[in-house]
Scaffold this motif. Structure first.
Motif, PDB file in Angstrom:
ATOM      1  N   LEU A 115      -1.637 -11.882  10.358  1.00  0.00           N
ATOM      2  CA  LEU A 115      -0.969 -12.663   9.328  1.00  0.00           C
ATOM      3  C   LEU A 115      -0.295 -11.785   8.282  1.00  0.00           C
ATOM      4  CD1 LEU A 115      -3.565 -15.523   8.618  1.00  0.00           C
ATOM      5  CD2 LEU A 115      -1.372 -15.742   9.794  1.00  0.00           C
ATOM      6  N   VAL A 116      -0.989 -10.750   7.856  1.00  0.00           N
ATOM      7  CA  VAL A 116      -0.514  -9.927   6.748  1.00  0.00           C
ATOM      8  C   VAL A 116       0.457  -8.845   7.197  1.00  0.00           C
ATOM      9  CG1 VAL A 116      -1.193  -8.343   4.905  1.00  0.00           C
ATOM     10  CG2 VAL A 116      -2.591 -10.360   5.399  1.00  0.00           C
ATOM     11  N   LEU A 117       0.093  -8.132   8.250  1.00  0.00           N
ATOM     12  CA  LEU A 117       0.920  -7.004   8.693  1.00  0.00           C
ATOM     13  C   LEU A 117       2.072  -7.494   9.565  1.00  0.00           C
ATOM     14  CD1 LEU A 117      -1.803  -4.306   9.394  1.00  0.00           C
ATOM     15  CD2 LEU A 117      -0.627  -4.887   7.268  1.00  0.00           C
ATOM     16  N   ASN A 118       3.014  -8.136   8.923  1.00  0.00           N
ATOM     17  CA  ASN A 118       4.184  -8.698   9.589  1.00  0.00           C
ATOM     18  C   ASN A 118       5.361  -7.750   9.423  1.00  0.00           C
ATOM     19  OD1 ASN A 118       6.464 -10.238  10.352  1.00  0.00           O
ATOM     20  ND2 ASN A 118       5.409 -12.141   9.823  1.00  0.00           N
ATOM     21  N   LEU A 144      -9.002  -4.721   5.510  1.00  0.00           N
ATOM     22  CA  LEU A 144      -8.608  -5.828   6.374  1.00  0.00           C
ATOM     23  C   LEU A 144      -9.830  -6.559   6.937  1.00  0.00           C
ATOM     24  CD1 LEU A 144      -5.594  -4.315   8.362  1.00  0.00           C
ATOM     25  CD2 LEU A 144      -5.526  -5.954   6.480  1.00  0.00           C
ATOM     26  N   THR A 145     -10.887  -5.810   7.227  1.00  0.00           N
ATOM     27  CA  THR A 145     -12.122  -6.433   7.710  1.00  0.00           C
ATOM     28  C   THR A 145     -12.711  -7.342   6.641  1.00  0.00           C
ATOM     29  OG1 THR A 145     -12.629  -4.561   9.169  1.00  0.00           O
ATOM     30  CG2 THR A 145     -14.458  -5.997   8.556  1.00  0.00           C
ATOM     31  N   GLN A 146     -12.764  -6.838   5.399  1.00  0.00           N
ATOM     32  CA  GLN A 146     -13.272  -7.645   4.292  1.00  0.00           C
ATOM     33  C   GLN A 146     -12.408  -8.896   4.081  1.00  0.00           C
ATOM     34  OE1 GLN A 146     -13.087  -4.758   1.151  1.00  0.00           O
ATOM     35  NE2 GLN A 146     -15.112  -3.902   1.594  1.00  0.00           N
ATOM     36  N   SER A 147     -11.104  -8.723   4.213  1.00  0.00           N
ATOM     37  CA  SER A 147     -10.181  -9.840   4.040  1.00  0.00           C
ATOM     38  C   SER A 147     -10.376 -10.892   5.123  1.00  0.00           C
ATOM     39  CB  SER A 147      -8.729  -9.339   4.051  1.00  0.00           C
ATOM     40  OG  SER A 147      -8.509  -8.412   3.017  1.00  0.00           O
ATOM     41  N   VAL A 209      -4.969  -7.917  -0.583  1.00  0.00           N
ATOM     42  CA  VAL A 209      -4.459  -6.946   0.397  1.00  0.00           C
ATOM     43  C   VAL A 209      -3.258  -6.200  -0.170  1.00  0.00           C
ATOM     44  CG1 VAL A 209      -3.422  -6.671   2.678  1.00  0.00           C
ATOM     45  CG2 VAL A 209      -5.306  -8.276   2.362  1.00  0.00           C
ATOM     46  N   TRP A 210      -2.352  -6.934  -0.831  1.00  0.00           N
ATOM     47  CA  TRP A 210      -1.167  -6.290  -1.424  1.00  0.00           C
ATOM     48  C   TRP A 210      -1.578  -5.240  -2.454  1.00  0.00           C
ATOM     49  CZ3 TRP A 210       0.307  -7.256  -6.686  1.00  0.00           C
ATOM     50  CH2 TRP A 210       1.485  -6.588  -7.076  1.00  0.00           C
ATOM     51  N   ARG A 211      -2.577  -5.563  -3.288  1.00  0.00           N
ATOM     52  CA  ARG A 211      -3.054  -4.595  -4.302  1.00  0.00           C
ATOM     53  C   ARG A 211      -3.641  -3.347  -3.639  1.00  0.00           C
ATOM     54  NH1 ARG A 211      -2.220  -4.554  -9.698  1.00  0.00           N
ATOM     55  NH2 ARG A 211      -4.372  -3.846 -10.021  1.00  0.00           N
ATOM     56  N   GLN A 212      -4.352  -3.566  -2.537  1.00  0.00           N
ATOM     57  CA  GLN A 212      -4.954  -2.432  -1.846  1.00  0.00           C
ATOM     58  C   GLN A 212      -3.882  -1.550  -1.202  1.00  0.00           C
ATOM     59  OE1 GLN A 212      -8.273  -1.621  -2.030  1.00  0.00           O
ATOM     60  NE2 GLN A 212      -8.155  -3.310  -3.511  1.00  0.00           N
ATOM     61  N   ARG A 214      -0.824  -1.136  -2.315  1.00  0.00           N
ATOM     62  CA  ARG A 214      -0.213  -0.374  -3.414  1.00  0.00           C
ATOM     63  C   ARG A 214      -1.102   0.794  -3.836  1.00  0.00           C
ATOM     64  NH1 ARG A 214       2.577  -2.961  -8.506  1.00  0.00           N
ATOM     65  NH2 ARG A 214       2.902  -0.722  -8.685  1.00  0.00           N
ATOM     66  N   ARG A 215      -2.392   0.533  -3.963  1.00  0.00           N
ATOM     67  CA  ARG A 215      -3.307   1.568  -4.424  1.00  0.00           C
ATOM     68  C   ARG A 215      -3.446   2.696  -3.408  1.00  0.00           C
ATOM     69  NH1 ARG A 215      -8.638   2.868  -3.959  1.00  0.00           N
ATOM     70  NH2 ARG A 215      -9.051   1.132  -2.545  1.00  0.00           N
ATOM     71  N   MET A 216      -3.511   2.352  -2.128  1.00  0.00           N
ATOM     72  CA  MET A 216      -3.774   3.357  -1.099  1.00  0.00           C
ATOM     73  C   MET A 216      -2.525   4.118  -0.659  1.00  0.00           C
ATOM     74  SD  MET A 216      -6.481   1.330   1.355  1.00  0.00           S
ATOM     75  CE  MET A 216      -7.944   0.552   0.656  1.00  0.00           C
ATOM     76  N   THR A 217      -1.351   3.530  -0.876  1.00  0.00           N
ATOM     77  CA  THR A 217      -0.115   4.190  -0.443  1.00  0.00           C
ATOM     78  C   THR A 217       0.690   4.770  -1.599  1.00  0.00           C
ATOM     79  OG1 THR A 217       1.180   2.141  -0.575  1.00  0.00           O
ATOM     80  CG2 THR A 217       0.075   2.624   1.526  1.00  0.00           C
ATOM     81  N   GLN A 218       0.395   4.308  -2.835  1.00  0.00           N
ATOM     82  CA  GLN A 218       1.156   4.709  -4.024  1.00  0.00           C
ATOM     83  C   GLN A 218       2.621   4.271  -3.916  1.00  0.00           C
ATOM     84  OE1 GLN A 218      -0.537   6.118  -6.659  1.00  0.00           O
ATOM     85  NE2 GLN A 218      -2.296   5.729  -5.327  1.00  0.00           N
ATOM     86  N   LEU A 219       2.859   3.220  -3.158  1.00  0.00           N
ATOM     87  CA  LEU A 219       4.215   2.690  -3.026  1.00  0.00           C
ATOM     88  C   LEU A 219       4.449   1.578  -4.043  1.00  0.00           C
ATOM     89  CD1 LEU A 219       4.468   2.368   0.880  1.00  0.00           C
ATOM     90  CD2 LEU A 219       5.639   4.060  -0.544  1.00  0.00           C
TER      91      LEU A 219
END
Length: 228
Positions: A115-118, A144-147, A209-212, A214-219
């Motif tokens: 659903l998310v990784l589109n 993603l597992t937690q989500s 997921v979006w916040r994660q 951003r945090r993990m990629t610094q994008l």
């Protein structure tokens, strides 16, 4: 080419409003009668669901379960079964979906990942590149597992609430005008009391997921999403 999507307003009208009005206002002996009112009311979501499946060619598990759910409701009313079966049926459908979502956690294709990784929405190439550069791929997989667990819990909420509402609202003998009226009230109330809260929960999961990401990629957000 943008993927065609069903109209949410049409879904509410044909699946909630029209069936509820028919069940509550046109099930009397002077109108359609208990059986006629039930059949006409349930014909709308069945016809709409079939039309959507054919038009958008999305023969998915959830859509088919929705049609089966409506047919089961009709069977309970027409066969005049005990109303406890309606409560069980109302809880069973989201419960089955929740089990499928939960079970997908232990496969290579969790539902949330799909659903998310589109790729049509997210810059997956850049996201995956940054995750590897920052050595955060394993952390993102855990996210993603937690989500996926959280997504499954929204169906658990829906299952429990469906059972409670059906038990409290539908108390008259099935196959009667009173049963139809209560079924219409259940259909009408289930949207604001179950569907909307569930959608809010799902939006919260996507935000998480979006916040994660951003945090993990610094994008930045503009880099994460593709320009539409």
């Amino acid at each position: 080419m943008a993927e065609k999507k069903s109209n949410p307003l049409s879904e509410i009208v044909f699946n909630v409003i029209v069936p509820s009005v028919i069940l509550m206002k046109f099930s009397g002996e002077a109108q359609l009668g208990a059986v006629g009112g039930l059949l006409v009311a349930l014909a709308f979501p069945v016809a709409f669901g079939g039309y959507e499946l054919v038009r958008y060619k999305k023969y998915n598990f959830i859509a088919l379960l929705g049609i089966v759910s409506v047919l089961l409701t009709g069977g309970i009313g027409l066969l005049e079964l005990d109303t406890k079966w309606l409560a069980i049926k109302e809880a069973l459908i989201p419960g089955l979906i929740g089990i499928v979502v939960f079970g997908s956690t232990f496969t290579k294709f969790p539902v949330v990942r799909k659903l998310v990784l589109n790729d049509s929405v997210l810059n997956l190439g850049l996201i995956n590149e940054r995750l590897k550069e920052n050595n955060n791929q394993h952390l993102f997989d855990r996210c993603l597992t937690q989500s996926n667990y959280m997504f499954a819990s929204t169906f658990l909420f829906s299952s429990i609430m469906n059972y409670i509402l059906a038990t409290v609202i539908v108390t008259s003998k099935s196959g009667t005008e009173a049963f139809n009226e209560e079924l219409g009230r259940l259909t009408l109330l289930s949207y604001p009391m179950i569907a909307i809260p569930s959608m809010v929960m799902m939006m919260g999961i996507f935000y998480f997921v979006w916040r994660q990401i951003r945090r993990m990629t610094q994008l930045e957000t503009a880099q994460i999403f593709k320009a539409q």
